[in-house]
Design an enzyme around this catalytic site. Structure first.
Site, PDB file in Angstrom:
ATOM      1  N   HIS A  59       3.590   5.932   3.801  1.00  0.00           N
ATOM      2  CA  HIS A  59       2.865   6.919   2.983  1.00  0.00           C
ATOM      3  C   HIS A  59       1.863   7.609   3.908  1.00  0.00           C
ATOM      4  O   HIS A  59       1.403   7.006   4.882  1.00  0.00           O
ATOM      5  CB  HIS A  59       2.151   6.143   1.879  1.00  0.00           C
ATOM      6  CG  HIS A  59       1.427   6.968   0.866  1.00  0.00           C
ATOM      7  ND1 HIS A  59       0.231   7.589   1.129  1.00  0.00           N
ATOM      8  CD2 HIS A  59       1.722   7.245  -0.430  1.00  0.00           C
ATOM      9  CE1 HIS A  59      -0.177   8.220   0.032  1.00  0.00           C
ATOM     10  NE2 HIS A  59       0.700   8.030  -0.920  1.00  0.00           N
ATOM     11  N   ASP A 109       0.156  -2.761   4.004  1.00  0.00           N
ATOM     12  CA  ASP A 109      -0.206  -1.903   2.886  1.00  0.00           C
ATOM     13  C   ASP A 109       0.591  -2.370   1.672  1.00  0.00           C
ATOM     14  O   ASP A 109       1.792  -2.107   1.579  1.00  0.00           O
ATOM     15  CB  ASP A 109       0.125  -0.447   3.257  1.00  0.00           C
ATOM     16  CG  ASP A 109       0.038   0.503   2.068  1.00  0.00           C
ATOM     17  OD1 ASP A 109       0.422   1.669   2.226  1.00  0.00           O
ATOM     18  OD2 ASP A 109      -0.394   0.075   0.977  1.00  0.00           O
ATOM     19  N   GLN A 134       2.374  -0.768  -3.193  1.00  0.00           N
ATOM     20  CA  GLN A 134       3.557  -0.807  -4.064  1.00  0.00           C
ATOM     21  C   GLN A 134       4.070  -2.216  -4.280  1.00  0.00           C
ATOM     22  O   GLN A 134       5.043  -2.419  -4.997  1.00  0.00           O
ATOM     23  CB  GLN A 134       4.684   0.038  -3.438  1.00  0.00           C
ATOM     24  CG  GLN A 134       4.341   1.502  -3.270  1.00  0.00           C
ATOM     25  CD  GLN A 134       4.204   2.229  -4.595  1.00  0.00           C
ATOM     26  OE1 GLN A 134       4.715   1.779  -5.617  1.00  0.00           O
ATOM     27  NE2 GLN A 134       3.519   3.357  -4.594  1.00  0.00           N
ATOM     28  N   LYS A 136      -2.287   1.045  -9.377  1.00  0.00           N
ATOM     29  CA  LYS A 136      -0.852   0.804  -9.407  1.00  0.00           C
ATOM     30  C   LYS A 136      -0.521  -0.554 -10.015  1.00  0.00           C
ATOM     31  O   LYS A 136       0.658  -0.863 -10.220  1.00  0.00           O
ATOM     32  CB  LYS A 136      -0.255   0.922  -8.002  1.00  0.00           C
ATOM     33  CG  LYS A 136      -0.380   2.364  -7.462  1.00  0.00           C
ATOM     34  CD  LYS A 136       0.604   2.644  -6.358  1.00  0.00           C
ATOM     35  CE  LYS A 136       0.084   3.667  -5.376  1.00  0.00           C
ATOM     36  NZ  LYS A 136       0.260   5.051  -5.801  1.00  0.00           N
ATOM     37  N   CYS A 169       4.253  12.027  -0.756  1.00  0.00           N
ATOM     38  CA  CYS A 169       3.303  11.734   0.324  1.00  0.00           C
ATOM     39  C   CYS A 169       3.976  10.946   1.440  1.00  0.00           C
ATOM     40  O   CYS A 169       3.386  10.053   2.033  1.00  0.00           O
ATOM     41  CB  CYS A 169       2.102  10.931  -0.178  1.00  0.00           C
ATOM     42  SG  CYS A 169       1.119  11.828  -1.355  1.00  0.00           S
TER      43      CYS A 169
END
Lengths: 420, 150
Positions: free
Chosen positions: A137, A214, A217, A240, A378
């Site tokens: 991203h 990261d 998600q 999220k 993104c």
């Protein structure tokens, strides 16, 4: 108001019941869009919120709201306890050893910028190397580009194959004694790929580099244990994972957080201030300048508890079934190409439709009450890797059903009819 | 909202068979436009006479049905028009799609362009419809920079 005869959706009675109950927890799932029931398939962009999270925040503002950490009055003590309890909840959620390793931030974007500008900036020199992957991203690309401009470090990109999987051998070849830091997504937002993070961490450590994952998600879809992973930094974002926007967590190993210089200066992150010398607060407060999003943190704690009560294993299993069903149904549609076909995937389905731009797909689906995302997500370098500028993306969460997938498929067939 | 209000037959036709989609040899003006949100790209090429009348116009690019149809319809609407006439058409069209309609004498007939006006009910798609027009303006002004919708 059902779209298809239930004979087409053959979920077992237990999971059908569970999903119905879970859907009942989310007030917004009852709304209609353009006269049709909302079919929310844009969870990778943001998730919906269960009543318990909404009520927790409301209740905080109605009965416990005060500024935290230094007040002696009753409300301040209540608010502080609730905020720190949320930190402890997130510590358990991520499997960290101690609550001091969890910093409340605005989100994963802030967490990545924080690490880049503190630990990494203090530890890289001209010519050192930083590795990210081709499926990141923008929030895990641009902070590193900025950092490289500032320090003269060089950004290296670990490649992905045509299925959207990280090429582990090529990643390994990129690692050398100049590599100081690796930053990679746990799960790709554009492709759904779940990265082999344990191996990625081990390889990074083997060549002396530190690593950040990261997890934006990942958090709502699979169990995370930062001690098992042994990553140096890990980040998740509240919005999220069924919590408010404007709140997230940066996990960092205690000794790293201790040695890192501060990020933002201000109140809360200090022990004492004089014009001659300022002494910083201990970790994690050293990285929490100013009044935080207290309600957001408390909401995040409530969301983490909500997820844990259902259990990430059964969530993952439910989503896996939906992914398999959705993939099969979408692939039956002529002219549809799935982008991101990794062997190990989260419930994200990105696709192109021959002769129809994603924007048009998205608008026609919207008219059917279906929310998907269209565009580059993104992740422009990822799109470019597949020779496209945009996809239509359906991304699922625990409250989605086979009926949602059926609606999506019918909607896509309608698009083809219109553009026929 | 009925999808036929936006995806009218005329629009679908101009998307499938865009008019004036080619390269203009010996173009006297050209400009590029780009919508970074979705990747829609358009290039407008013009041949003008001494009075600035658009003698010929062509476009190329990749984009959604709305942006392609809008570019195609635009080329038909402005071919043979003087700069003032082009301006009047643009102002009227832009006014309609942004729901700030032009009043009185400045308002002109839009002909087939009326088909695109349905986009005003879809605020997220207005930029698709106006990209070609902003690019046309840039070509006429010969500003030299790529136009973006942002």
């Amino acid at each position: 108001m059902s779209r298809v005869p239930t004979a087409l959706s053959d979920a077992s009675p237990t999971s059908q019941f569970e999903v119905k109950r879970i859907r009942g927890d989310f007030p917004i799932l009852n709304t209609t869009v353009n006269g049709k029931p909302l079919v929310y398939l844009d969870n990778a962009a943001t998730s919906q919120k269960p009543a318990v999270v909404i009520d927790t925040i409301k209740s905080y503002y109605e009965s416990s709201n005060a500024n935290i950490h230094r007040g002696v009055h009753h409300l301040s003590v209540k608010a502080t306890e609730a905020y720190e309890r949320a930190r402890a909840t997130m510590q358990r959620f991520l499997g960290a050893a101690r609550p001091e390793e969890l910093v409340f931030v605005r989100g994963t974007t802030e967490a990545i910028n924080l690490v880049a500008q503190t630990w990494v900036r203090a530890n890289v020199e001209q010519g050192d190397e930083i590795i990210i992957s081709h499926l990141e991203h923008h929030s895990n690309i641009v902070p590193w580009q900025l950092l490289c401009e500032q320090t003269g470090a060089v950004l290296k990109i670990a490649p992905i194959n045509d299925a959207g999987e990280l090429m582990l051998d090529d990643y390994e070849k990129l690692l050398n004694e100049k590599t100081k830091f690796v930053s990679m997504a746990h799960v790709s937002n554009a492709l759904g790929t779940i990265n082999p993070v344990r191996q990625i961490v081990d390889l990074a450590h083997a060549c002396g580099a530190k690593i950040m994952l990261d997890g934006a998600q990942a958090a709502p879809h699979l169990a995370i244990n930062v001690r098992d992973l042994d990553c140096d930094f890990y980040t998740v974002t509240g919005h999220k994972m069924f919590a408010p926007t404007g709140i997230g967590i940066l996990f960092g190993k205690h000794d790293l957080l201790e040695e890192m210089p501060p990020y933002q200066g201000g109140g809360e992150m200090i022990l004492s201030v004089t014009f001659e010398k300022t002494v910083y607060n201990k970790v994690p407060h050293k990285f929490e300048a100013g009044t935080p999003h207290i309600a957001g943190a408390i909401g995040l704690g409530a969301a983490a508890q909500y997820i844990s009560a259902i259990g990430l294993d059964s969530i993952a299993s439910h989503e896996h079934d939906l992914l398999a069903y959705g993939t099969e149904k979408l692939q039956e549609i002529p002219g549809l190409t799935l982008i991101g076909t990794a062997g190990n995937k989260a419930a994200i389905m990105s696709f192109t439709l021959e002769g129809v731009h994603p924007h048009d797909v998205g608008t026609i689906l919207d008219l059917e009450g279906i929310a998907v995302r269209t565009g580059h997500h993104c992740a422009q370098p990822t799109m470019e890797r597949f020779g496209i500028t945009a996809t239509t993306r359906a991304s699922l969460a625990l409250y989605n059903t086979k009926q949602d997938i059926d609606a999506l498929v019918m909607g896509v067939r309608k698009v083809i009819e219109v553009f026929g | 909202m009925d999808l036929r209000e936006l995806y009218q037959e005329l629009i679908l036709d101009h998307n499938r068979n865009p008019r004036n989609r080619r390269h203009l040899e010996k173009a006297s003006r050209s400009a590029m436009g780009y919508n970074p949100l979705c990747g829609d790209k358009v290039t407008i090429e013009l041949m003008l006479d001494e009075q600035g009348t658009i003698v010929d116009i062509a476009f190329d690019g990749t984009g959604c049905a709305i942006s392609t149809a809008s570019a195609s319809l635009m080329t038909e609407a402005v071919k043979g028009k003087t700069p003032d006439e082009v301006r009047a058409i643009y102002d009227t069209f832009h006014g309609e799609v942004t729901e700030k309609p032009v009043q009185g004498e400045r308002k002109v007939e839009l002909g087939k362009l009326v088909a695109i006006i349905g986009v005003r009910k879809y605020p997220a798609r207005v930029k698709c419809a106006t990209l070609a027009w902003h690019t046309l303006n840039a070509a006429l002004d010969q500003a030299g920079e790529t136009v973006t919708t942002e």
